[in-house]
Design an enzyme around this catalytic site. Sequence first.
Site, PDB file in Angstrom:
ATOM      1  CG  HIS A   1      63.400  49.041  10.110  1.00 40.16           C
ATOM      2  ND1 HIS A   1      63.664  50.224   9.195  1.00 40.16           N
ATOM      3  CD2 HIS A   1      62.319  49.663  10.756  1.00 40.16           C
ATOM      4  CE1 HIS A   1      62.897  50.841   9.351  1.00 40.16           C
ATOM      5  NE2 HIS A   1      61.990  50.756  10.284  1.00 40.16           N
TER       6      HIS A   1
ATOM      7  NE  ARG B   1      65.080  55.937   7.519  1.00 40.64           N
ATOM      8  CZ  ARG B   1      63.954  56.216   6.395  1.00 40.64           C
ATOM      9  NH1 ARG B   1      63.139  55.394   6.837  1.00 40.64           N
ATOM     10  NH2 ARG B   1      64.307  56.832   5.337  1.00 40.64           N
ATOM     11  CB  THR B   2      71.292  53.876  11.441  1.00 41.44           C
ATOM     12  OG1 THR B   2      72.139  52.706  11.110  1.00 41.44           O
ATOM     13  CG2 THR B   2      71.682  54.583  12.554  1.00 41.44           C
ATOM     14  CG  HIS B   3      65.019  54.891  12.821  1.00 41.51           C
ATOM     15  ND1 HIS B   3      64.962  53.655  12.601  1.00 41.51           N
ATOM     16  CD2 HIS B   3      64.420  55.672  12.254  1.00 41.51           C
ATOM     17  CE1 HIS B   3      64.176  53.551  11.808  1.00 41.51           C
ATOM     18  NE2 HIS B   3      63.569  54.678  11.472  1.00 41.51           N
TER      19      HIS B   3
ATOM     20  CD  GLU C   1      55.025  62.660  16.724  1.00 41.15           C
ATOM     21  OE1 GLU C   1      54.220  61.832  16.499  1.00 41.15           O
ATOM     22  OE2 GLU C   1      56.183  62.425  16.526  1.00 41.15           O
TER      23      GLU C   1
ATOM     24  CG  ASN D   1      50.695  56.206  13.052  1.00 40.95           C
ATOM     25  OD1 ASN D   1      51.613  55.804  12.583  1.00 40.95           O
ATOM     26  ND2 ASN D   1      50.240  57.289  13.851  1.00 40.95           N
TER      27      ASN D   1
ATOM     28  CB  SER E   1      63.297  58.329   9.339  1.00 48.50           C
ATOM     29  OG  SER E   1      62.255  58.419   8.491  1.00 48.50           O
TER      30      SER E   1
ATOM     31  CB  SER F   1      57.927  51.886   9.754  1.00 45.75           C
ATOM     32  OG  SER F   1      58.961  51.818  10.620  1.00 45.75           O
TER      33      SER F   1
HETATM   34  I1  8IG Z   1      55.170  54.470  11.480  1.00 43.55           I
HETATM   35  O1  8IG Z   1      53.029  58.914  14.480  1.00 43.55           O
HETATM   36  C1  8IG Z   1      55.408  56.148  12.654  1.00 43.55           C
HETATM   37  N1  8IG Z   1      56.301  56.783  12.880  1.00 43.55           N
HETATM   38  N2  8IG Z   1      57.102  60.532  15.263  1.00 43.55           N
HETATM   39  N3  8IG Z   1      54.861  59.852  14.852  1.00 43.55           N
HETATM   40  C2  8IG Z   1      56.067  59.830  14.744  1.00 43.55           C
HETATM   41  N4  8IG Z   1      56.966  58.825  14.047  1.00 43.55           N
HETATM   42  C3  8IG Z   1      56.005  57.593  13.528  1.00 43.55           C
HETATM   43  C4  8IG Z   1      54.437  57.814  13.695  1.00 43.55           C
HETATM   44  C5  8IG Z   1      53.989  58.687  14.356  1.00 43.55           C
HETATM   45  N5  8IG Z   1      54.007  56.748  13.251  1.00 43.55           N
END
Ligand code: 8IG
Length: 266
Positions: A66, A86-88, A187, A229, A206, A34
């Site tokens: 993606h 990608r595949t998550h 989370e 972030n 990932s 991402s």
């Molecule tokens: I972009 O803050 C992205 N992917 N788990 N936590 C999780 N995955 C993410 C985050 C995040 N930001």
Amino acid sequence: MSDQNPYDAATAAAERLAELTGVERHDIALVLGSGWLPAVDALGEATAEIDTTDLPGFSAAAVAGHSGKIRSIKQGDRNLLVFLSRTHFYEGKGVAAVVHPIRTAAAAGCSAIVLTNGCGGLKQGWQPGQPVLISDHINLTGTSPIVGANFVDLTDLYSPRLRAMCREIDPSLDEGVYVQFPGPHYETPAEVRMAGVLGGQLVGMSTTLEAIAAREAGMEILGISLVTNLAAGLSGEPLNHEEVLEAGKAAASRMGGLLSQVVSKI
Ligand code: 8IG
């Protein structure tokens, strides 16, 4: 994925890849997470671009930002194999589907792989749009891509040599331990604190399963996170996927420069 064994499935995908791209062998693979898509053009012109679904064993991309494409790029005398998506794990297609691109890259000849992702950052002072080298990981998915009694060593999983190379290119790069949560929800603030207590500084969905499969396949691994972030609870604002894409756009030239320089030195 079919019930074919995953290594044979990867070999079949690599053979089709060579046919469709006209490139017999690839040398270095990259997986774009991402926020990383805007950086890809810095790697050079595409020799070929195909849909992932043109290869056996791949399914369509599921996430905005993606693109379900694979690009072959010639850089100097080497062929780069770039997965634009990608595949998550959270897609529920199984771990074998998550690491099929990795095994396909290995079967196509790649001896090194650059795994990138967008993630949340825990460390004080980190800013959205900042790249961080992955020094190690904590896999909280509760699973492994490896089946059977194959006790793969994960010491120095994220190549110290390649990390040092990145820091030579950009001495301001920091490093952190990446914690993979299963997702797809972000989370809770309490889980972010837990990740910190466990020794993590990056949280995402990932990379760890892919790194394990890449190590099993004998590839040298570089992991780079784009902190898109601040992890939940640290900024006072809710998380959203748009900020992720924005951070990628804003950081594209830095990420592109870093990727193309490090790949040329691997
Ligand atoms: I972009 O803050 C992205 N992917 N788990 N936590 C999780 N995955 C993410 C985050 C995040 N930001």
